[in-house]
Design a protein around this motif. Sequence first.
Motif, short mmCIF file in Angstrom:
data_model
loop_
_atom_site.label_atom_id
_atom_site.label_comp_id
_atom_site.label_asym_id
_atom_site.label_seq_id
_atom_site.Cartn_x
_atom_site.Cartn_y
_atom_site.Cartn_z
N SER A 1 62.32 -48.17 57.95
CA SER A 1 61.21 -49.10 57.78
C SER A 1 59.88 -48.37 57.91
CB SER A 1 61.31 -50.22 58.82
OG SER A 1 60.20 -51.07 58.76
N HIS B 1 60.89 -56.06 54.64
CA HIS B 1 62.07 -55.25 54.89
C HIS B 1 63.15 -55.50 53.84
CE1 HIS B 1 62.85 -59.07 56.90
NE2 HIS B 1 64.11 -58.76 57.07
N VAL C 1 66.62 -64.82 64.69
CA VAL C 1 66.04 -66.13 64.42
C VAL C 1 67.01 -66.97 63.59
CG1 VAL C 1 64.66 -65.62 62.34
CG2 VAL C 1 63.83 -67.28 63.98
N LYS C 2 67.70 -66.34 62.64
CA LYS C 2 68.64 -67.11 61.82
C LYS C 2 69.87 -67.55 62.62
CE LYS C 2 67.23 -65.64 57.26
NZ LYS C 2 67.51 -64.84 56.05
N THR D 1 67.49 -47.78 60.92
CA THR D 1 66.76 -48.78 60.13
C THR D 1 65.29 -48.82 60.53
OG1 THR D 1 67.44 -50.50 61.68
CG2 THR D 1 68.79 -50.23 59.71
N GLY D 2 65.02 -48.65 61.82
CA GLY D 2 63.63 -48.61 62.27
C GLY D 2 62.90 -47.43 61.64
N ASN E 1 53.25 -61.21 63.00
CA ASN E 1 53.50 -60.28 64.12
C ASN E 1 53.95 -58.94 63.57
OD1 ASN E 1 53.67 -63.03 65.14
ND2 ASN E 1 54.41 -62.15 67.05
N ILE E 2 53.61 -57.88 64.27
CA ILE E 2 54.06 -56.55 63.84
C ILE E 2 55.05 -55.99 64.85
CG2 ILE E 2 53.38 -54.16 63.34
CD1 ILE E 2 50.58 -55.19 62.66
N GLU F 1 65.32 -60.82 62.11
CA GLU F 1 65.78 -61.82 61.14
C GLU F 1 67.13 -62.40 61.58
OE1 GLU F 1 66.36 -60.29 57.16
OE2 GLU F 1 66.74 -62.29 56.35
N TYR G 1 69.37 -53.03 54.41
CA TYR G 1 69.64 -51.64 54.82
C TYR G 1 71.14 -51.37 54.76
CZ TYR G 1 65.01 -52.04 57.07
OH TYR G 1 63.68 -52.24 57.35
N GLY H 1 63.52 -52.31 62.06
CA GLY H 1 63.34 -52.51 60.63
C GLY H 1 63.31 -53.99 60.29
N TYR H 2 63.09 -54.85 61.27
CA TYR H 2 62.97 -56.31 61.17
C TYR H 2 64.32 -57.01 60.90
CZ TYR H 2 57.86 -55.73 61.00
OH TYR H 2 56.55 -55.41 61.29
N GLU H 3 65.35 -56.28 60.51
CA GLU H 3 66.60 -56.99 60.18
C GLU H 3 67.21 -57.63 61.42
OE1 GLU H 3 69.82 -54.63 58.59
OE2 GLU H 3 70.07 -53.50 60.44
N GLU H 4 67.01 -57.00 62.58
CA GLU H 4 67.59 -57.56 63.80
C GLU H 4 66.83 -58.83 64.21
OE1 GLU H 4 66.24 -54.53 63.38
OE2 GLU H 4 67.41 -52.95 64.34
N ARG I 1 55.53 -55.52 57.44
CA ARG I 1 55.64 -56.77 58.19
C ARG I 1 56.99 -57.40 57.89
NH1 ARG I 1 50.60 -58.86 60.92
NH2 ARG I 1 49.15 -57.18 60.45
N TYR I 2 57.31 -58.42 58.68
CA TYR I 2 58.53 -59.18 58.43
C TYR I 2 58.51 -59.67 56.98
CZ TYR I 2 62.27 -62.57 58.91
OH TYR I 2 63.43 -63.27 58.75
N MET J 1 52.70 -50.15 68.96
CA MET J 1 52.10 -51.44 69.33
C MET J 1 51.35 -51.37 70.65
SD MET J 1 52.55 -52.97 66.70
CE MET J 1 51.56 -54.33 67.27
N LEU K 1 56.65 -65.33 60.63
CA LEU K 1 56.86 -64.07 61.36
C LEU K 1 56.04 -62.91 60.82
CD1 LEU K 1 60.65 -64.12 62.28
CD2 LEU K 1 58.70 -65.20 63.42
N GLU K 2 55.45 -63.06 59.63
CA GLU K 2 54.66 -61.94 59.14
C GLU K 2 53.33 -61.82 59.88
OE1 GLU K 2 54.32 -62.54 54.94
OE2 GLU K 2 52.82 -64.13 55.13
N ILE L 1 60.26 -68.86 57.28
CA ILE L 1 60.44 -67.85 58.34
C ILE L 1 59.46 -66.68 58.10
CG2 ILE L 1 62.04 -66.18 59.37
CD1 ILE L 1 64.34 -68.07 58.58
N GLN L 2 59.37 -66.26 56.85
CA GLN L 2 58.46 -65.14 56.56
C GLN L 2 57.01 -65.53 56.84
OE1 GLN L 2 58.96 -63.06 52.85
NE2 GLN L 2 56.96 -62.05 53.04
#
Lengths: 164, 782
Positions: free
Chosen positions: B677, B712, A149-150, B673-674, A135-136, A146, B715, A141-144, B708-709, B198, A132-133, A128-129
């Motif tokens: 980050s 993170h 996708v999971k 969280t944003g 894309n920015i 994650e 949190y 904070g990327y947790e959502e 990046r992904y 972005m 997805l890494e 996954i990383q």
Amino acid sequence: MTIPRIPKVSIDLLVNNEMRNVVVRPSDTLLRVLREVLGLTGAKPGCENGDCGSCTVLIDGWPMKSCIMLAVEAVNQQITTIEGLKDTPIQNAFLEQWAFQCGYCTPGFIMNCHALVNIHPDANDKVIQEWLESNICRCTGYEEIEAAVKSVLSKQRSDGRYSH
Amino acid sequence: MRQFLAIGTSVPRQEASEKVTGIAKYTNDINTTGLLHVKMVTSSCAHGTIVSIDTSKARKAPGVRAVLTGRDFPILTGSPLADRPPIAIDKVRYHGEPVAVVVADQEYQAMNAAKLVDVAYHPLPVVNSPTEAIRSQAPLVHENLASYKRFEAVYPVPGTNIANHVKIRKGDMQKGWAESDVAIEASFSIPQSDHAAMETRCATAEIKPNGRVEIYSASQSPYVIRDMLSLFFSIDPSQIVVHTPLVGGAFGGKAPVQLEFIAYLASKAVGGRKVKLVNSREEDFITSPVHIGLDAKVKLGATKQGKIVAAEITYLFDGGAYSDRAAIITRAAAQDCTGPYRIDNVHCDSFCMYTNHPYATSFRGFGHPELTFVIERAMDILAARLNLDPLTLRRQIAIGPGDTTPTQTVLTTSNVGNLAQCIDKLKEIIRWNDEPQVVVEGHKVRTKGVSCFWKNSSTPTDAGAGAVLLLNRDGSARLVCGAVEIGQGTKTVLSQIVAERMKMNVDQIYVEMEVNTDTCPEHWKTVASRSTLLVGRAALAAADDAIRQLRHIASVVLGCSADHLEIGFGRVYQKDNPQIGVQISEIAHGYRLPNGNTIGSQVIGRGSYTMRDLTSLDPETGKGNPGPEWGVGAQAVEVEFDTKDLTYRVVRASAVIDAGKVMNPKAARGQMTGGMSMGLSFASREAFLYNKAGIIQNPRFRTYKDHRYGDHPEYLVDFVETPHLEAPYGLRGIGEHGVIGMPAALANSLSLATGIAMNRLPLTPEAIWREKKENTGDSFRF
């Protein structure tokens, strides 16, 4: 310095299951043709250098940064943009998990995630990383993302859509 | 007890479905046939005189309609200090500055022609840091500083590189030093970096034959664009309309006005035709304004018990080549210079320095992430010197009601959040007392670092907002306001505020996403985490106005006094007998009589609000009331540091902040969280790299690294709720706050892990290696 004039070419592109005839410069990127000729503005320019992933579309089901692909290279391939996705599990997961804020990187992330869950239904954290890494997202904070996708991966597994 | 229907629930974003289907439109998505394209020629030199600009070849290139240079429209723009030509005149002051502009039929034609513009520079000595800038023999970035117009309280010092100097003088420093048992002193440095939203900045401009100017812009400040165009180009403001659709991230970087001026000039050069100017990523990084840098020095004096009795602080902000909002950030950092602590004797000099770097503007937190990095590192150094637990030290001097701020404002239970409670809650969630701060496992070290913060805004004394609530025939309502949706979710929270007041289903409230300065009531700008306060108050007033009208119509229909009527759940009904009532859908456009006439007409609520009781700061002492409330919070970062290769991983990032009232839990968590980050990203890796000539080496995402992904951490986020009595439902701003303590908490954690005072950002493994190798200067050993 003189700038040579290269004639435009007429090509057929299969976009979201529709054959579209477009007249383009050979140097036009797929991103610019999708956005400026076909009006499909879901794919976004973020860097036009292949670094941020906000322009990601699918080429024959694989994610591709449309800013570093020429439109003429996409002939005879299936192009899927965010406008071609309707009510997919990953779109719903992005909604449920609040996986976006400003929404600008979202189409690119969704296309990448959509391909990921199709191509790698057994994806682990490392895979996954790796995917997805590319894309920015600058807002979350990327947790959502994650979680989104999971949630699709685990739903697919529990539904038995994919068995390995 | 108040019954919450919509407030405090995770109502989905109003624009959510647009954003996952690709139909959401941003400024550059609006395609208009026939518009012309603008491309900038930017400076390859950081400081130099322009010897010549040869545009002859570019003018002859295919598709080119006009080529402009700064001399074509010699004006100076900028706020608070008008120091910036939209296109450089005679001199360039930073790498990336616009020096010429090409207008062509197609964008690629404009790009090709831009390459044909030949600019010759005579290089001048470069000012490459704010510390260099303040030296007496430093080259001057602006020779005519005294002549610049000023539009707000700003104090430039002619003959120097000081664009603004803000002073805080509180208490008696001599007394403070005399009472001190220990003193610590340290220096800190934060380089410039970028917002890197972005969506790159984009603007279109058109001047119609009747003189009407129409702008589309990806902006946080559409009303400011209108007012600045009016001010600098002498256009009647009623002749200007600015449209802002959805904005693809902003973080403060889209608050200033830059491309709009250039697009306006470009349109003027082609007879008013519509033109579009879109930043490339490289331009967005350096040509447009950036995240401010800071060099700082702090000296704290304290008693053995840990009471801080003296604070002497110098902030040298890297404002870059033009002052823009950096001058106001300098003030913001001064007014909150000590961090959220009770300190009686404070001396702070905050300077906005001109350098030959890109110019800086507001960045999420508006000077607070930077000042917090400095103060909270100093707090940890002091705690170590006093042999006190870092959170115990902070907890015992946490500022609160009855204390005064550096600007000598007296705090109340309303105008400041509850920091002590945030610290207590943070201790619980990070298991501060249950686990050691340092855990060594082989060559891996796990450490926890903490930071507190506070933040007020630097809001104009008359900042305000308006709102209009239009009722539809079916009883639903449409809210029109001037807040921009930049991803923060303000418009969704506004729908909750209205739904709550009208006891309506939140699905029945639609909020217009696009801002149009002609038709939407004015809103100061979408900055400073203040839109939910300003527009929220206006929306509440509009809801009250609509309720009054509905009750009036219903009173005629029901034959009773309006005082006896209540509104809610889609009806207006009698308080003492709820069975008797009328549906809102029956009266929203007037109650229709059998003969077709109506009692009353469409219900349109209106409301507005202006900030109250704010004062400007005294130029000699800084005394004044700078903003409506101080938000507070406590944050922590846990790292796993590899002592072999000096790499590290952020395992956990935690925050407890006083939100006043959590309006929408999921949105609030996302904001936190944003922000966290973003704070970790700029603290750990983001920086512009300059060479000696001031040329930026990394203006693209391939070389400018950000989170990046996979970078993170986990949190942990929690909230405290101490109402701000002035705000709707007691809410406090939270949009910026997640960022603020992260750099300091990360640096405190890494200082503990490495045993070296990490006082410079960004905290890359290479920087740790250098610090370890050099370990010179003022760094304090733990």
